[in-house]
Design an enzyme around this catalytic site. Sequence first.
Site, PDB file in Angstrom:
ATOM      1  N   HIS A  23      77.358 -86.081  64.891  1.00 38.95           N
ATOM      2  CA  HIS A  23      77.980 -87.357  65.263  1.00 38.95           C
ATOM      3  C   HIS A  23      79.291 -87.530  64.510  1.00 38.95           C
ATOM      4  O   HIS A  23      79.573 -86.784  63.569  1.00 38.95           O
ATOM      5  CB  HIS A  23      77.054 -88.535  64.912  1.00 38.95           C
ATOM      6  CG  HIS A  23      76.850 -88.703  63.430  1.00 38.95           C
ATOM      7  ND1 HIS A  23      76.029 -87.890  62.698  1.00 38.95           N
ATOM      8  CD2 HIS A  23      77.383 -89.587  62.540  1.00 38.95           C
ATOM      9  CE1 HIS A  23      76.051 -88.255  61.428  1.00 38.95           C
ATOM     10  NE2 HIS A  23      76.877 -89.287  61.298  1.00 38.95           N
ATOM     11  N   ASP A  25      81.357 -90.816  62.513  1.00 37.98           N
ATOM     12  CA  ASP A  25      81.064 -92.173  62.052  1.00 37.98           C
ATOM     13  C   ASP A  25      81.998 -93.136  62.792  1.00 37.98           C
ATOM     14  O   ASP A  25      83.195 -92.884  62.894  1.00 37.98           O
ATOM     15  CB  ASP A  25      81.260 -92.283  60.535  1.00 37.98           C
ATOM     16  CG  ASP A  25      80.256 -91.422  59.771  1.00 37.98           C
ATOM     17  OD1 ASP A  25      79.178 -91.138  60.331  1.00 37.98           O
ATOM     18  OD2 ASP A  25      80.551 -91.036  58.622  1.00 37.98           O
ATOM     19  N   HIS A  80      80.038 -84.361  62.139  1.00 41.27           N
ATOM     20  CA  HIS A  80      79.238 -83.799  61.054  1.00 41.27           C
ATOM     21  C   HIS A  80      77.753 -83.971  61.344  1.00 41.27           C
ATOM     22  O   HIS A  80      77.368 -84.722  62.252  1.00 41.27           O
ATOM     23  CB  HIS A  80      79.614 -84.457  59.715  1.00 41.27           C
ATOM     24  CG  HIS A  80      79.545 -85.945  59.715  1.00 41.27           C
ATOM     25  ND1 HIS A  80      80.500 -86.746  60.315  1.00 41.27           N
ATOM     26  CD2 HIS A  80      78.627 -86.806  59.218  1.00 41.27           C
ATOM     27  CE1 HIS A  80      80.179 -88.009  60.168  1.00 41.27           C
ATOM     28  NE2 HIS A  80      79.029 -88.079  59.513  1.00 41.27           N
ATOM     29  N   ARG A  90      67.599 -83.741  49.460  1.00 44.74           N
ATOM     30  CA  ARG A  90      69.013 -84.115  49.425  1.00 44.74           C
ATOM     31  C   ARG A  90      69.067 -85.634  49.500  1.00 44.74           C
ATOM     32  O   ARG A  90      68.542 -86.246  50.437  1.00 44.74           O
ATOM     33  CB  ARG A  90      69.751 -83.530  50.619  1.00 44.74           C
ATOM     34  CG  ARG A  90      71.166 -84.052  50.763  1.00 44.74           C
ATOM     35  CD  ARG A  90      71.892 -83.437  51.942  1.00 44.74           C
ATOM     36  NE  ARG A  90      72.999 -84.273  52.342  1.00 44.74           N
ATOM     37  CZ  ARG A  90      74.159 -84.317  51.704  1.00 44.74           C
ATOM     38  NH1 ARG A  90      74.356 -83.558  50.662  1.00 44.74           N
ATOM     39  NH2 ARG A  90      75.120 -85.118  52.107  1.00 44.74           N
TER      40      ARG A  90
HETATM   41  O1  AKG Z   1      73.604 -86.766  54.636  1.00 41.75           O
HETATM   42  C1  AKG Z   1      74.754 -87.109  54.581  1.00 41.75           C
HETATM   43  O2  AKG Z   1      75.377 -87.077  53.551  1.00 41.75           O
HETATM   44  C2  AKG Z   1      75.448 -87.584  55.840  1.00 41.75           C
HETATM   45  C3  AKG Z   1      74.974 -88.911  56.336  1.00 41.75           C
HETATM   46  C4  AKG Z   1      75.751 -89.370  57.526  1.00 41.75           C
HETATM   47  O3  AKG Z   1      76.385 -88.624  58.190  1.00 41.75           O
HETATM   48  C5  AKG Z   1      75.773 -90.796  57.883  1.00 41.75           C
HETATM   49  O4  AKG Z   1      75.035 -91.576  57.272  1.00 41.75           O
HETATM   50  O5  AKG Z   1      76.525 -91.181  58.778  1.00 41.75           O
HETATM   51 FE   FE2 Z   2      77.806 -89.735  59.432  1.00 40.18          FE
END
Ligand code: AKG
Ligand code: FE2
Length: 154
Positions: A23, A25, A80, A90
Amino acid sequence: MPMLCQDKDSSPCNQNKVGFGEHSDPQILTILRSNDVGGLQISLNDGAWVPVTPDPATFCVNVGDLLQAMTNGRFVSVRHKALTNSYRSRMSMAYFAAPPPDARITVPPEMISPTKPALYKPFTWGEFKKAAFALRLGDSRLGLFRMECDEQVA
Ligand SMILES: O=C(O)CCC(=O)C(=O)O
Ligand SMILES: [Fe+2]
């Protein structure tokens, strides 16, 4: 300050599965902070996925869809995704920088020229969010606000 804390760990046998799908953001910027466990990947123009080296001492800053619209496409909203890791968790924390719902997203006139006509129609963050929620995570939302060729002004 809107924040999201996520744990991308999963059950055994879930090593390197997609935990958070591809996706971009929707906001202006995202500031991410994670622990030292990898999993985040960004997509390059050619479609190749590149892992982001995890570093708990740095911030990862993502350009969001609004910044792409506000810069007439000069800054590109990064696609990403995050993969799971079944051995270590993680942890990531995200700050999503977004304007008030009625803020009008427009491009400064300096960023529009005959060779770089306006790419997007003006819209509010509220309108964009409504459109984004009606689509799936991986869908391109900015496409909904693209200027038609005959509407382009330079
Ligand atoms: O896991 C991550 O750091 C990415 C999270 C992400 O892409 C989001 O919350 O929009
Ligand atoms: Fe994201």
